[in-house]
Design a protein around this motif. Structure first.
Motif, mmCIF file in Angstrom:
data_model
loop_
_atom_site.group_PDB
_atom_site.id
_atom_site.type_symbol
_atom_site.label_atom_id
_atom_site.label_comp_id
_atom_site.label_asym_id
_atom_site.label_seq_id
_atom_site.Cartn_x
_atom_site.Cartn_y
_atom_site.Cartn_z
ATOM 1 N N SER A 127 26.671 9.565 19.772
ATOM 2 C CA SER A 127 25.304 9.540 20.307
ATOM 3 C C SER A 127 24.285 9.229 19.223
ATOM 4 O O SER A 127 23.343 8.454 19.427
ATOM 5 N N LEU A 128 24.466 9.824 18.050
ATOM 6 C CA LEU A 128 23.552 9.585 16.947
ATOM 7 C C LEU A 128 23.624 8.135 16.466
ATOM 8 O O LEU A 128 22.597 7.509 16.192
ATOM 9 N N LEU A 129 24.837 7.603 16.406
ATOM 10 C CA LEU A 129 24.990 6.232 15.934
ATOM 11 C C LEU A 129 24.401 5.237 16.927
ATOM 12 O O LEU A 129 23.767 4.249 16.535
ATOM 13 N N GLU A 130 24.569 5.497 18.209
ATOM 14 C CA GLU A 130 23.987 4.613 19.215
ATOM 15 C C GLU A 130 22.455 4.703 19.194
ATOM 16 O O GLU A 130 21.758 3.693 19.302
ATOM 17 N N ALA A 131 21.930 5.911 19.032
ATOM 18 C CA ALA A 131 20.477 6.069 18.943
ATOM 19 C C ALA A 131 19.930 5.349 17.716
ATOM 20 O O ALA A 131 18.890 4.678 17.781
ATOM 21 N N ALA A 132 20.642 5.479 16.588
ATOM 22 C CA ALA A 132 20.220 4.790 15.369
ATOM 23 C C ALA A 132 20.275 3.282 15.552
ATOM 24 O O ALA A 132 19.376 2.555 15.115
ATOM 25 N N ARG A 133 21.310 2.796 16.226
ATOM 26 C CA ARG A 133 21.427 1.352 16.453
ATOM 27 C C ARG A 133 20.217 0.825 17.213
ATOM 28 O O ARG A 133 19.612 -0.175 16.828
ATOM 29 N N GLU A 134 19.854 1.503 18.279
ATOM 30 C CA GLU A 134 18.724 1.055 19.084
ATOM 31 C C GLU A 134 17.417 1.121 18.296
ATOM 32 O O GLU A 134 16.649 0.147 18.244
ATOM 33 N N LEU A 135 17.163 2.254 17.691
ATOM 34 C CA LEU A 135 15.881 2.449 17.019
ATOM 35 C C LEU A 135 15.766 1.622 15.750
ATOM 36 O O LEU A 135 14.722 1.003 15.497
ATOM 37 N N PHE A 136 16.803 1.607 14.925
ATOM 38 C CA PHE A 136 16.741 0.841 13.683
ATOM 39 C C PHE A 136 16.613 -0.651 13.966
ATOM 40 O O PHE A 136 15.868 -1.355 13.296
ATOM 41 N N TYR A 137 17.341 -1.134 14.960
ATOM 42 C CA TYR A 137 17.323 -2.572 15.237
ATOM 43 C C TYR A 137 15.988 -3.009 15.821
ATOM 44 O O TYR A 137 15.421 -4.028 15.406
ATOM 45 N N TYR A 138 15.467 -2.258 16.778
ATOM 46 C CA TYR A 138 14.259 -2.701 17.471
ATOM 47 C C TYR A 138 12.966 -2.272 16.789
ATOM 48 O O TYR A 138 11.933 -2.917 16.967
ATOM 49 N N GLU A 139 13.002 -1.175 16.018
ATOM 50 C CA GLU A 139 11.756 -0.691 15.417
ATOM 51 C C GLU A 139 11.738 -0.761 13.901
ATOM 52 O O GLU A 139 10.671 -0.736 13.298
ATOM 53 N N ALA A 158 26.112 3.749 8.130
ATOM 54 C CA ALA A 158 26.963 3.783 9.326
ATOM 55 C C ALA A 158 26.476 2.752 10.344
ATOM 56 O O ALA A 158 27.285 2.091 11.013
ATOM 57 N N TYR A 159 25.167 2.622 10.471
ATOM 58 C CA TYR A 159 24.585 1.611 11.357
ATOM 59 C C TYR A 159 24.985 0.207 10.903
ATOM 60 O O TYR A 159 25.362 -0.647 11.722
ATOM 61 N N LEU A 160 24.937 -0.042 9.606
ATOM 62 C CA LEU A 160 25.312 -1.346 9.079
ATOM 63 C C LEU A 160 26.803 -1.612 9.256
ATOM 64 O O LEU A 160 27.215 -2.741 9.546
ATOM 65 N N GLU A 161 27.616 -0.576 9.077
ATOM 66 C CA GLU A 161 29.057 -0.736 9.287
ATOM 67 C C GLU A 161 29.355 -1.113 10.729
ATOM 68 O O GLU A 161 30.186 -2.000 10.992
ATOM 69 N N ARG A 162 28.674 -0.463 11.678
ATOM 70 C CA ARG A 162 28.854 -0.807 13.079
ATOM 71 C C ARG A 162 28.369 -2.240 13.346
ATOM 72 O O ARG A 162 29.029 -3.003 14.062
ATOM 73 N N SER A 163 27.254 -2.613 12.762
ATOM 74 C CA SER A 163 26.733 -3.974 12.930
ATOM 75 C C SER A 163 27.694 -5.001 12.346
ATOM 76 O O SER A 163 27.889 -6.087 12.910
ATOM 77 N N ASP A 164 28.304 -4.653 11.224
ATOM 78 C CA ASP A 164 29.263 -5.537 10.573
ATOM 79 C C ASP A 164 30.495 -5.748 11.454
ATOM 80 O O ASP A 164 30.958 -6.878 11.647
#
Length: 219
Positions: free
Chosen positions: A29-41, A75-81
């Motif tokens: 849940s934290l990683l998905e929230a970070a993905r949304e917020l970091f990417y869009y904001e 972790a967000y970058l690893e998921r993006s990678d």
């Protein structure tokens, strides 16, 4: 870079009620929230409080899963990678026996993806712009991702028979990065410009990969 449709992503948006969940679920849940917020904001614009609220967990859950915000960013970058290379490999798989067609297909796919409403650009380019210190762990991660992309492009250029695989890979990488930037800077004209990406890539490929000579028929 698995894409989802744009959402109302303001860090002051409606909060997800905090709940007790397992460590594995909290991590997801934290990683998905970070993905949304970091990417869009943006990474720097979003604090851990906003991530916690979006994930619907308490701050203690975050620090059980990630030692710091920097760890969450990595972790967000690893998921993006992982998502990017899945996307890249899927593009290559459309033409398994034709390296030139693989390269062109990748630009066709990038063009289509970058023209979608809500596209926010390359997450790695975005992060690099936010962290000016080249020694920062996030910038180092971006550098590794882009170095690997250059290596993969060079590999495909060589397999396609390019006269100078290094130069073609450099040109294609430059074109990709320019497209990522243009998708964000040209406003309403961006989709029209991005649609020209495959045409420009084809010019580079035609200029650097000799045309196949038809086999001569026996007399």
């Amino acid at each position: 870079m698995a894409a989802r449709g744009p959402r109302a992503l303001s860090s002051t948006a409606e909060k997800t009620p905090s709940r007790r969940i397992s460590g594995e679920d909290a991590h997801a849940s934290l990683l998905e929230a970070a993905r949304e917020l970091f990417y869009y904001e943006g990474v720097r614009a979003v604090g851990v409080e906003a991530v916690v609220e979006r994930a619907g967990v308490n701050k203690m859950s975050l620090y059980r899963q990630f030692k710091s915000k920097d760890d969450l960013v990595l972790a967000y970058l690893e998921r993006s990678d992982e998502n990017f290379w899945g996307y890249f490999n899927a593009s290559m798989a459309k033409h398994p026996d034709d390296a030139r067609a693989q390269l062109l297909q990748f630009f066709i796919d990038v063009s289509e993806r970058a023209s979608r409403p809500g596209y926010r650009g390359c997450p790695f380019v975005n992060v690099a712009a936010e962290f000016p210190d080249p020694s920062h762990s996030a910038r180092q991660f971006v550098r590794r991702n882009k170095a690997q992309l250059l290596t993969r492009l060079r590999d495909r250029a060589e397999a396609a028979g390019a006269t100078d695989p290094d130069a073609l890979a450099d040109d294609l990488a430059f074109l990709i990065e320019g497209a990522y930037t243009a998708s964000q800077t040209f406003g309403t004209d961006a989709p029209r410009l991005i649609k020209s990406l495959p045409r420009t890539a084809r010019v580079l490929l035609d200029g650097n990969i000799p045309a196949a000579v038809p086999a001569r028929k026996p007399d």
